[in-house]
Design a protein around this motif. Structure first.
Motif, PDB file in Angstrom:
ATOM      1  N   PRO A   1       0.816  -1.209   0.000  1.00  0.00           N
ATOM      2  CA  PRO A   1       0.000   0.000   0.000  1.00  0.00           C
ATOM      3  C   PRO A   1       0.859   1.272   0.000  1.00  0.00           C
ATOM      4  CG  PRO A   1      -0.001  -1.013   2.172  1.00  0.00           C
ATOM      5  CD  PRO A   1       0.815  -1.899   1.290  1.00  0.00           C
ATOM      6  N   TYR A   2       2.157   1.108  -0.037  1.00  0.00           N
ATOM      7  CA  TYR A   2       3.052   2.273  -0.027  1.00  0.00           C
ATOM      8  C   TYR A   2       3.938   2.236  -1.262  1.00  0.00           C
ATOM      9  CZ  TYR A   2       5.800  -1.512   2.010  1.00  0.00           C
ATOM     10  OH  TYR A   2       6.385  -2.723   2.250  1.00  0.00           O
ATOM     11  N   SER A   3       4.545   3.361  -1.574  1.00  0.00           N
ATOM     12  CA  SER A   3       5.487   3.360  -2.694  1.00  0.00           C
ATOM     13  C   SER A   3       6.822   3.897  -2.208  1.00  0.00           C
ATOM     14  CB  SER A   3       4.958   4.215  -3.838  1.00  0.00           C
ATOM     15  OG  SER A   3       4.807   5.528  -3.364  1.00  0.00           O
ATOM     16  N   PHE A   4       7.805   3.848  -3.077  1.00  0.00           N
ATOM     17  CA  PHE A   4       9.124   4.367  -2.721  1.00  0.00           C
ATOM     18  C   PHE A   4       9.462   5.562  -3.586  1.00  0.00           C
ATOM     19  CE2 PHE A   4       9.336   0.016  -1.219  1.00  0.00           C
ATOM     20  CZ  PHE A   4       9.719   0.265   0.088  1.00  0.00           C
ATOM     21  N   PRO A   5      10.246   6.476  -3.037  1.00  0.00           N
ATOM     22  CA  PRO A   5      10.608   7.649  -3.826  1.00  0.00           C
ATOM     23  C   PRO A   5      11.230   7.218  -5.154  1.00  0.00           C
ATOM     24  CG  PRO A   5      11.455   7.791  -1.571  1.00  0.00           C
ATOM     25  CD  PRO A   5      10.837   6.458  -1.704  1.00  0.00           C
ATOM     26  N   ASP A   6      10.907   7.898  -6.210  1.00  0.00           N
ATOM     27  CA  ASP A   6      11.420   7.651  -7.572  1.00  0.00           C
ATOM     28  C   ASP A   6      11.034   6.279  -8.123  1.00  0.00           C
ATOM     29  OD1 ASP A   6      12.755  10.002  -7.016  1.00  0.00           O
ATOM     30  OD2 ASP A   6      14.559   8.932  -6.359  1.00  0.00           O
ATOM     31  N   ASN A   7      10.138   5.563  -7.439  1.00  0.00           N
ATOM     32  CA  ASN A   7       9.766   4.210  -7.884  1.00  0.00           C
ATOM     33  C   ASN A   7      10.969   3.319  -8.156  1.00  0.00           C
ATOM     34  OD1 ASN A   7       7.016   4.212  -7.692  1.00  0.00           O
ATOM     35  ND2 ASN A   7       6.789   5.299  -9.652  1.00  0.00           N
ATOM     36  N   LYS A   8      11.978   3.472  -7.362  1.00  0.00           N
ATOM     37  CA  LYS A   8      13.197   2.679  -7.545  1.00  0.00           C
ATOM     38  C   LYS A   8      12.901   1.202  -7.279  1.00  0.00           C
ATOM     39  CE  LYS A   8      17.067   3.540  -5.125  1.00  0.00           C
ATOM     40  NZ  LYS A   8      18.066   4.324  -4.399  1.00  0.00           N
ATOM     41  N   ASP A   9      13.481   0.329  -8.085  1.00  0.00           N
ATOM     42  CA  ASP A   9      13.296  -1.112  -7.882  1.00  0.00           C
ATOM     43  C   ASP A   9      14.270  -1.560  -6.786  1.00  0.00           C
ATOM     44  OD1 ASP A   9      13.081  -3.862  -7.998  1.00  0.00           O
ATOM     45  OD2 ASP A   9      14.193  -4.033  -9.894  1.00  0.00           O
ATOM     46  N   THR A  10      13.930  -1.243  -5.538  1.00  0.00           N
ATOM     47  CA  THR A  10      14.892  -1.550  -4.464  1.00  0.00           C
ATOM     48  C   THR A  10      15.086  -3.061  -4.317  1.00  0.00           C
ATOM     49  OG1 THR A  10      13.150  -1.441  -2.786  1.00  0.00           O
ATOM     50  CG2 THR A  10      14.412   0.565  -3.174  1.00  0.00           C
ATOM     51  N   HIS A  11      14.042  -3.831  -4.585  1.00  0.00           N
ATOM     52  CA  HIS A  11      14.197  -5.284  -4.471  1.00  0.00           C
ATOM     53  C   HIS A  11      15.275  -5.780  -5.442  1.00  0.00           C
ATOM     54  CE1 HIS A  11      13.424  -9.529  -5.302  1.00  0.00           C
ATOM     55  NE2 HIS A  11      13.030  -9.586  -4.034  1.00  0.00           N
ATOM     56  N   GLY A  12      15.201  -5.293  -6.685  1.00  0.00           N
ATOM     57  CA  GLY A  12      16.178  -5.705  -7.701  1.00  0.00           C
ATOM     58  C   GLY A  12      17.586  -5.252  -7.332  1.00  0.00           C
ATOM     59  N   ILE A  13      17.707  -4.007  -6.936  1.00  0.00           N
ATOM     60  CA  ILE A  13      19.037  -3.463  -6.618  1.00  0.00           C
ATOM     61  C   ILE A  13      19.636  -4.194  -5.409  1.00  0.00           C
ATOM     62  CG2 ILE A  13      20.276  -1.388  -5.860  1.00  0.00           C
ATOM     63  CD1 ILE A  13      18.075   0.228  -7.395  1.00  0.00           C
ATOM     64  N   ASN A  14      18.825  -4.385  -4.377  1.00  0.00           N
ATOM     65  CA  ASN A  14      19.324  -5.082  -3.188  1.00  0.00           C
ATOM     66  C   ASN A  14      19.737  -6.511  -3.529  1.00  0.00           C
ATOM     67  OD1 ASN A  14      18.736  -2.790  -1.756  1.00  0.00           O
ATOM     68  ND2 ASN A  14      16.857  -3.564  -0.828  1.00  0.00           N
ATOM     69  N   THR A  15      18.964  -7.138  -4.414  1.00  0.00           N
ATOM     70  CA  THR A  15      19.297  -8.519  -4.776  1.00  0.00           C
ATOM     71  C   THR A  15      20.579  -8.557  -5.599  1.00  0.00           C
ATOM     72  OG1 THR A  15      16.925  -8.961  -4.776  1.00  0.00           O
ATOM     73  CG2 THR A  15      18.337 -10.672  -5.687  1.00  0.00           C
TER      74      THR A  15
END
Ligand code: UDP
Ligand code: MN
Length: 570
Positions: free
Chosen positions: A360-374
């Protein structure tokens, strides 16, 4: 001479004073710096705000329907409330209306296997329960806290630490604090309001830094603990401080808040996909399937786990450069196994979690944090096997957005961690590696430049094995293998013949039959159980391939990018 001495002494004294002042300044500045993301959790109340909060809370409390949701039964509202609830489900992926009407301290039935009651635990360790949240519903957070208070013997609970990841929701900035100060005054509950949103990984780290218990238990802010949930966790850690534990995570339904269990004795453990996602997997070892003592788990889901506090820091806590949401659970799972710990599911500890259909929340700039962290964890922990993740995410492989990895690589060296191959061989031997020990792998094309394709089948669905124009570059939807066992597969999906003719991608069962194929040197892919060959004859772009009577036609010839000639059938 004497004068000189006195002067020298004075200069000395001044120098020392100056040094002391500088030192003091440095200490103050660095203290301020470490606290710059923290706001004081202290709520300052004047008469006016007390009155406003009190009125808000009493209004709220008056609307609670006694016994709604008791035992974890599904609950329903009527009329307009029901309609509003439906709407909320679409906006928040949760029936917030229902949650607000349900008692915060509802009593759940004991979901455990009855035999769990036989175990007597007497742990000495105390736990800090850490709950982080960003814009969660206040009633859901409070139900989490109440369940911890009611289900944890007080001598085992050091404290509850709430970390508010800079929520913007009004109720979470004052009213929640007021509730805790007035309704939960007798319990040791700390609330840390972060000034800036740090994302869930760094928010958990802030909670861990503030914690003083022997054991850290992290919970998402939409959980409910059940009877005796904490005792088996603490006892196991007392036995082995390198064991990191997950309870069985039951489902609290987002629409009616029912506490549902998958029966009382069967459960799954954690796996992963090469695309870098967590998956639930069946336990392989027959003896482990109905065990009530801890069972090894290759990975963890991430939101709920218990870990010895010192061990948490010794083994490298979290990768602080991971932003937002996602990936940290696999990073921690691989690290724990590779660096000398163990990850286990504890069947006699059960906690419910609301699984939402979307965030229900979003991240600034819609960054794909899951992809980057992985991508970060792939570089640090997966050795050569990272190739399989980067096949899914080629754009991240050499991308500066992934950030600096020096510290995490140093950590791996310092802890003398084992290789990813060791992890696969010893912890997760059933994990299918699509390009190792296989008969053939890669794109599978016909003479007419058409390729086998999963047609973007979702991970949890069954669908046709498709045919599509070959992509000019390797795309994961067109990557297949023929395994040593004769499966024509894509990760956990195997091609299976249905009704003698249709070919579906469905979960691999490992028992050959309709999932067994023989790849011949002439390019035919033969299924002995129906005595037919894989065929693209008459199949349109985007259609499903068929199992057909074998005949000498180019439509039944398939070419893999890479083949192991010696493993092929003549
Ligand atoms: N969370 C947070 N900051 C964020 C995003 C999430 O503190 O920027 C919290 C969230 O409120 C929840 C936990 O992190 O308590 C895990 O997130 P979520 O439940 O959405 O993840 P899921 O369970 O879907 O993996
Ligand atoms: Mn969650």
């Amino acid at each position: 001479m004497l004068m000189k001495c006195v002067r020298l002494k004075r200069i000395h004294a001044r120098l020392i004073l100056a040094l002391l002042v500088t030192l003091l300044l440095i200490i103050i500045v660095s203290k301020l710096k470490t606290n710059e993301n923290l706001e004081s959790g202290q709520l300052v109340l004047d008469n006016n705000s007390t009155q406003i909060f009190e009125k808000k809370l009493t209004d709220y409390e008056r609307r609670i329907i006694p016994n709604l949701g008791d035992n974890g039964d599904p609950s329903f509202l009527e009329g307009n409330d029901a309609k509003e609830g439906e709407k909320a489900l679409k906006t928040f992926a949760l029936n917030t209306v229902l949650s607000d009407r349900m008692p915060l301290n509802r009593k759940l039935r004991d979901p455990r296997n009855k035999k769990c009651k036989r175990f007597k635990y007497n742990p000495k360790l105390k736990t800090s329960v850490i709950v982080i949240f960003y814009n969660e519903l206040m009633s859901v957070i409070l139900r989490t806290i109440w369940s911890v208070i009611l289900q944890t013997p007080s001598h085992l609970l050091k404290e509850i630490i709430l970390v508010d990841d800079a929520s913007t929701e009004e109720n979470l900035n004052g009213l929640l604090d007021y509730y805790i100060e007035t309704r939960l005054r007798n319990y040791n509950i700390k609330i840390i309001h972060l000034k800036h949103r740090l994302g869930l990984i760094r928010a958990r780290l802030q909670g861990a830094r503030a914690a003083q218990g022997d054991v850290l238990i992290f919970l998402d802010a939409h959980c409910e603990a059940t009877e005796d949930w904490v005792e088996p966790l603490l006892s196991r850690i007392e036995e082995d401080r390198t064991a990191v534990l997950v309870p069985i995570i039951d489902v609290i339904e987002a629409n009616n808040l029912a506490y549902s269990t998958n029966g009382d004795s069967s459960f799954q453990v954690g796996g992963f996909s090469w695309s870098g996602h967590f998956t639930w997997i069946d336990i392989q070892n027959e003896e482990d399937k109905h065990k009530l003592t801890p069972v090894k788990s290759p990975t963890m889901a991430g939101g709920l786990f218990a870990i010895d506090r010192n061990f948490f820091w010794d083994i490298g806590s979290y990768d602080e450069q991971m932003d937002g949401w996602g990936g940290e659970n696999l990073e921690m799972s691989f690290r724990i196994w590779q660096c000398g710990g163990r990850l286990e599911t504890v069947p006699c500890s059960r906690v419910g979690h609301i699984f939402r259909d979307f965030h229900p929340y979003s991240f600034p700039d819609n960054k794909d944090t899951h992809g980057i962290n992985t991508a970060r964890l792939a570089h640090v922990w997966m050795d050569d096997y990272k190739r399989l993740f980067f096949m899914h995410q080629p754009g991240l492989e050499n991308n500066p957005i992934v950030g600096d990895l020096t510290h995490r690589k140093q950590l791996r060296q310092k802890l003398r961690c084992k290789s990813f191959k060791w992890y696969l061989d010893n912890v997760y031997p059933e994990k299918f590696v699509p390009d190792e020990n296989v008969v053939a792998h890669g794109q599978v094309r016909t003479e007419f430049e058409m390729c086998l394709d999963d047609l973007q089948l979702a991970d949890d669905k069954v669908g046709p094995l498709g045919l599509y124009q070959c992509h000019p570059h390797m795309a994961m939807s067109q990557y297949f293998s023929i395994s040593e066992k004769g499966e024509l597969r894509k990760e956990n999906f195997c091609s299976e013949v249905f009704n003698e003719h249709d070919v579906q991608l469905t979960e691999c069962h490992g028992h050959k039959r309709e999932q067994y194929w023989v790849y011949h040197k002439n390019g035919t892919i033969f299924n002995p159980s129906v005595n037919r060959c894989l065929s693209s004859e008459g199949v349109e772009n985007g259609g499903g391939v068929k199992a057909d009577i074998c005949k000498d036609t180019l439509y039944q010839r398939w070419k893999f990018d890479k083949v192991n000639e010696t493993a092929m059938a003549v």
